[in-house]
Design a protein around this motif. Sequence first.
Motif, PDB file in Angstrom:
ATOM      1  N   PRO A  14      -6.855   0.629  12.872  1.00 57.40           N
ATOM      2  CA  PRO A  14      -7.054  -0.323  11.641  1.00 57.40           C
ATOM      3  C   PRO A  14      -8.379  -0.914  11.629  1.00 57.40           C
ATOM      4  CG  PRO A  14      -5.033  -1.161  12.681  1.00 57.40           C
ATOM      5  CD  PRO A  14      -5.705  -0.048  13.697  1.00 57.40           C
ATOM      6  N   LYS A  30       3.216  -3.087  18.610  1.00 53.06           N
ATOM      7  CA  LYS A  30       3.589  -4.340  18.911  1.00 53.06           C
ATOM      8  C   LYS A  30       5.076  -4.304  19.539  1.00 53.06           C
ATOM      9  CE  LYS A  30       0.794  -6.898  15.743  1.00 53.06           C
ATOM     10  NZ  LYS A  30       0.321  -5.566  15.092  1.00 53.06           N
ATOM     11  N   MET A  76       0.986  -1.310   0.025  1.00 55.86           N
ATOM     12  CA  MET A  76       0.103   0.256  -0.173  1.00 55.86           C
ATOM     13  C   MET A  76       0.854   1.293   0.131  1.00 55.86           C
ATOM     14  SD  MET A  76      -3.342   0.457   2.365  1.00 55.86           S
ATOM     15  CE  MET A  76      -3.715   2.058   3.126  1.00 55.86           C
ATOM     16  N   MET A 136      -2.382   2.326  22.158  1.00 57.83           N
ATOM     17  CA  MET A 136      -3.876   1.999  22.153  1.00 57.83           C
ATOM     18  C   MET A 136      -4.484   2.643  20.796  1.00 57.83           C
ATOM     19  SD  MET A 136      -5.038  -0.101  24.227  1.00 57.83           S
ATOM     20  CE  MET A 136      -6.576  -0.042  24.326  1.00 57.83           C
ATOM     21  N   ALA A 146     -11.619  -0.662   9.040  1.00 60.42           N
ATOM     22  CA  ALA A 146     -12.427  -1.968   8.342  1.00 60.42           C
ATOM     23  C   ALA A 146     -13.655  -1.696   8.540  1.00 60.42           C
ATOM     24  CB  ALA A 146     -11.623  -3.054   8.962  1.00 60.42           C
ATOM     25  N   PHE A 201       3.878 -13.075  17.158  1.00 56.85           N
ATOM     26  CA  PHE A 201       2.783 -12.140  17.046  1.00 56.85           C
ATOM     27  C   PHE A 201       1.527 -12.545  16.701  1.00 56.85           C
ATOM     28  CE2 PHE A 201       6.614  -9.695  15.507  1.00 56.85           C
ATOM     29  CZ  PHE A 201       6.574  -8.757  16.653  1.00 56.85           C
ATOM     30  N   ALA A 202       1.479 -14.051  16.104  1.00 55.60           N
ATOM     31  CA  ALA A 202       0.002 -14.430  16.064  1.00 55.60           C
ATOM     32  C   ALA A 202      -0.514 -14.850  17.387  1.00 55.60           C
ATOM     33  CB  ALA A 202       0.442 -15.763  15.182  1.00 55.60           C
ATOM     34  N   VAL A 223       1.795   3.989  25.830  1.00 54.34           N
ATOM     35  CA  VAL A 223       0.627   3.092  25.991  1.00 54.34           C
ATOM     36  C   VAL A 223      -0.556   3.673  25.213  1.00 54.34           C
ATOM     37  CG1 VAL A 223      -0.969   2.092  27.705  1.00 54.34           C
ATOM     38  CG2 VAL A 223       1.358   2.113  28.182  1.00 54.34           C
ATOM     39  N   ALA A 224      -0.764   4.920  25.527  1.00 57.24           N
ATOM     40  CA  ALA A 224      -1.907   5.757  24.924  1.00 57.24           C
ATOM     41  C   ALA A 224      -1.906   5.669  23.467  1.00 57.24           C
ATOM     42  CB  ALA A 224      -2.131   6.988  25.445  1.00 57.24           C
ATOM     43  N   ARG A 264      -6.009   0.439  17.492  1.00 54.79           N
ATOM     44  CA  ARG A 264      -7.531   0.411  17.312  1.00 54.79           C
ATOM     45  C   ARG A 264      -7.963   0.872  15.899  1.00 54.79           C
ATOM     46  NH1 ARG A 264      -9.907   3.012  22.781  1.00 54.79           N
ATOM     47  NH2 ARG A 264      -9.819   1.053  24.094  1.00 54.79           N
ATOM     48  N   GLN A 288      -2.386 -12.204  19.153  1.00 56.32           N
ATOM     49  CA  GLN A 288      -3.598 -11.971  18.466  1.00 56.32           C
ATOM     50  C   GLN A 288      -4.770 -13.164  18.946  1.00 56.32           C
ATOM     51  OE1 GLN A 288      -3.866 -10.424  14.735  1.00 56.32           O
ATOM     52  NE2 GLN A 288      -3.932  -8.404  15.934  1.00 56.32           N
ATOM     53  N   SER A 289      -4.222 -14.330  18.616  1.00 56.23           N
ATOM     54  CA  SER A 289      -5.352 -15.481  18.851  1.00 56.23           C
ATOM     55  C   SER A 289      -4.527 -16.755  19.281  1.00 56.23           C
ATOM     56  CB  SER A 289      -6.306 -15.631  17.364  1.00 56.23           C
ATOM     57  OG  SER A 289      -7.097 -16.685  17.280  1.00 56.23           O
TER      58      SER A 289
END
Lengths: 338, 334, 505
Positions: free
Chosen positions: A331, A279, A1, A325, A335, A207-208, A321-322, A329, A211-212
């Motif tokens: 991205p 990250k 991109m 966050m 979406a 990293f994965a 931190v701010a 948030r 996230q999950s």
Amino acid sequence: MTEVMTDTAARAPTERQGHSGMLSSFVGRYWLAVTLFLMIAVFAWLRPQILDPANIVTILRTSALMAIMVLGLTWLIAAGKIDVSFMHVAALGNMTAAWLLAGGSGWTIAALAGIAVGAVAGLVNGFLVAVLRLPPLIVTIATGGICASAAAALGKGTSVRIADPGILGELLYVSWGPIPLIAIVVAVVYALSWYAQEKLTFGHYIFATAQSEAAVNEAGISSRRLLLFLFVFSGLCSAIAGVLLAANLSSGQPMIGNSYFIDGLTAVLLGGMMIRVGKPNVIGTTTAILLLSVLVSGSAMLGWADYQRQIIKGLLLLLGVAVAMRASRSPSAHATGA
Amino acid sequence: MPDRLTLPAGFGRFVAFLILVAVVAGAFALIEPRFLSSQNLSAVTRHMATNGLAALGLTLVVIVRKFDLSFAGTACFAAMTIGFLIANGYDLWVCILVGLAAGAAIGAINGIAISVFGLPDIVTTIATGSIAGGLAFLYSKGRTIFQNFMQSGIIDLNDARILGYSVSFFFLIAIYAVAWFLMHRTRYGASFQATGENPVSAYFSGVPTKLYTFLAFVICGMTSVLAVVLILAESGTADTNEGANLLMPAYAGVFLGAALLGGTSVLATLAGTFLITMLLDGFSLIGVPYYYSDGVVSAILLAGVVLFDQRVRMLFHDLSTFLLPASEPREKRP
Amino acid sequence: MTGPALRATAVSKRFGAVNALKDVDFVLEPGEVHALLGVNGAGKSTFIKIISGVYTRDAGTLEVDGKAVDCRTPHDAMMAGIATVQQHPELVSDFTGYENIFLGREADRPRFLARIDRTALKRRGDALLARFPVDIDLSRKLSEMPAVEREIVAILQALAGDHIRVLILDEPTSTLTEVEKAVLFRLMRTLKASGISILYITHRLEEVIEIADRFSVFRGGRKVATMTPAAAAEQGLSLAELMLGETLSSVFPEKAAFPPGETVLSVERLGHGRAFSQVGFEVKRGEILGIFGLVGSGIDELSKVLFGALPPTEGTLSLKGRPLRARTPREALKAGIFLVPGDRRLEGLALTQSSVFNITIGNLGRASGFAGILRRALNRRKSEEFAARVALSPPNLSMPVSGFSGGNQQKIVVAKGLFADADLYIFVEPTVGVDIGARAKLYGLMRDLSRTAAVIVMSSDCDEVHGLADRSFALYKGRPIMRAGEIMTRNQLLLAGILGEARDA
């Protein structure tokens, strides 16, 4: 991109959207490095002696030791866990080595024992968090407390003097011009870590996992093993830094952990604002450590007190931190808005 | 109703806790008879007041399922604020009120950052705690403040006795009684518990969950100030590191209590704090050096969390069914 | 390779005393799209889970390509050539499509120290796309992809394993738009052409006619029919009737005996973003209004807008003649609206707390007096009264509500509603996970509530809505489908909700 935008911006200067988008993306990714250079420039203007080779050596050596300590922590936080025992593990590694040296052991035994203690602490953390699935904060608060106590107990509450800093001590003071040997070693380690993080499945899975964990496990990868390894690795890194500090200071300092707590977390979390926004990553950690070291050195030259730096570091952490966050948030907000 | 005849839930755990206390006290008394002396019991109750007050606010934060790592730094800042005001000759109650306001303010910053802006609780409170710890140096550039302490009356808080026990202990009992009443007998306590138990269902039940998360952090900041007032009274000076030792016993009190009595609550924290303080005091009485105290507290905390954790017990259960495969483990329906 | 792709013979599964699946024979031909139909609890999910290795069957055999297989774990099923895409697939939203498809397969087997060759990933991904052509840019992150592309990534991830013969899709279309669905169906036809068999769960009957070669209907743990859509049409069999079988009219209470009273809620041209729009209705004291809608039809969002948990983006609401502007559930509760949410464990109950706690938490103003002190005796008495009224079993008000069955948990939520003393009760999916006996009792309670208040029932169960409500309409893709006076026959309602048609059936 970003590549597409570079092309259009080059060919059609009227498309300012693309240009400013690229600029803001660059600033978003590298503002920490920019801040570092600005800070160096300002300090160098106010106090030129900050750029003395001797001072640079000091800054780089301090940074290198710090970088070793928080390498594992960087990946643990990147994987979505936390370890607040790292600095006490370092103190225990430090005191173990010093205590053995004071008792007459050689440096090899002392260093290996210090490092082994760190591995054990990491293994305990990893077992409790990754296998028993206990909350990482409570677990590492407790193991950190045990390590801190054990470190103090080894020196009966006070520091332990080391008569001979040994070959490690000598190596720590080897430098070429403004570059100490240890900084080169750490740079190589970090380069390898960057490779592992960016090019190997290892970093990919870290990293994965953040996230999950479910997605990782469904793909046939054991997140439990990964986390267990990361805790052991974090313990090892902290302990190695502790042993090096023993050689560097010619003493074992049981309270040495306290000063690294905020700095370590700040370095990792501020570093997470860079390159991979939101990250923690090794390049970001390096930059943030340098930033903190320059801040300490420069502000000392300006005569700022320790507590003033502490306040600045706290504010930096809060800011980091701010921003993280917001960055993590936005991205998803794009979406859903699209 | 038949369920009124049965014992209240957790009664068995309470009995087990009392037995544990009796065993620990008995062991200490055997090793060191002075453990049961009125002088020592008075010291235990005084230390318990300090630890218990710090743990009380943390209990509320943990009940709303958050963590606060800032209250030690907050206590340091409040200690120096109070010390500075005392040194400048203000009335004691003014000093304490301003200290409480400072604690509330830092708690409010935590609360807003976490409940309104959604920042992660652990890192945010580490940062604010560090800032507060740094701000503690502002008043005296880090020097210990002791001027005017003797005249201010703060020392009396430590020395005052009722029936031979420190006033602070009775204050602790009183404030825990109030907290227990608040948590279990008022709508506000119900709202705290609903927020922590299931924020979504609480929100759908009309509970302003963000407000209660915010309040938990504010109260946590204030109780840590109360704890540090007792420390100031005992030491007679204000030091920048005055609140640092509050962190471990508070966490241990909350989580050990929760592990022993099967859930986080005001009474569980009181029980946990009692056990922790008794152990710490006992160890120092029999001559264990001070630097073991954090380790002892940590080890007890870890043992409590591991041994009483539901999942760990499930694991042992699974292990035993694995070793004795008499009954096939049943599959669960989702 | 000539036999069926998958053959199940006499497969059974019990959970405790419940026969979840009984003697199911099933054949899936190569290159076939086969739809599985059935109401919730009919056994189709259990069947899928047995095939994909999540559950172990109690009896029966499974064959893939004529070879007996024993799928004890999802991995076994994968090795046997059966891949599953869950309803909500687990993916890493920060990774690209390529990275997600090959997560864990970057090297020959999952290990931590293998080099990731991103150009090779791209090559392998593009090869996969060449086999199953679909228009998607896999170099984008998942978080930047629309829902259908995420679904496609999940499907490609499932297919990335070697020799996949059977692909199971669990309600893949519930969150997709019409256009997105067309994209997915194109991919399904491509897969079919390459010889892969697709087993496909859906609640949307028009999709069956559009995409399925054959369909099987499950009811009460048994497979009751397998046929082609054309054969069903020839024999004049409605898919919906096959799914539902006999209507269970006996569980429903009598309809309202009295003419309804004052209007409690009136809604005009209400909408929320893309979820629903132009919804208008009135509900009066003394009646039950039913709204039938499938998952994704907008009923969930509608309930949340009525309850103040989501803001309306258009239209007006008025409660008892006055404009209603509730921005939070708290304000809605104060205004007199109570929601019995669809997911009671997540949204309705504090599970470790007692029934008294849960019953009183919705109206703490009533539960407490001076200085917020709880009126314990009164709360206990009221809770006992309401527990008796909802026939809570066992009637133990002190035990944590997690110890009650699903039906009794729902009764506790109803008792909470009674304590809240609202003018309007909104029930969303009130009987999911509730057994048939408790269901009748709950329906009775809802009728009971409607004597003094207005009641709205929103459900994806057509019979529930039709059997219970005095008036009803359907929500189809965010659009209300209604007739004059909101009087519809069961079949009219069903067609309206499933096909969006207001014609006679």
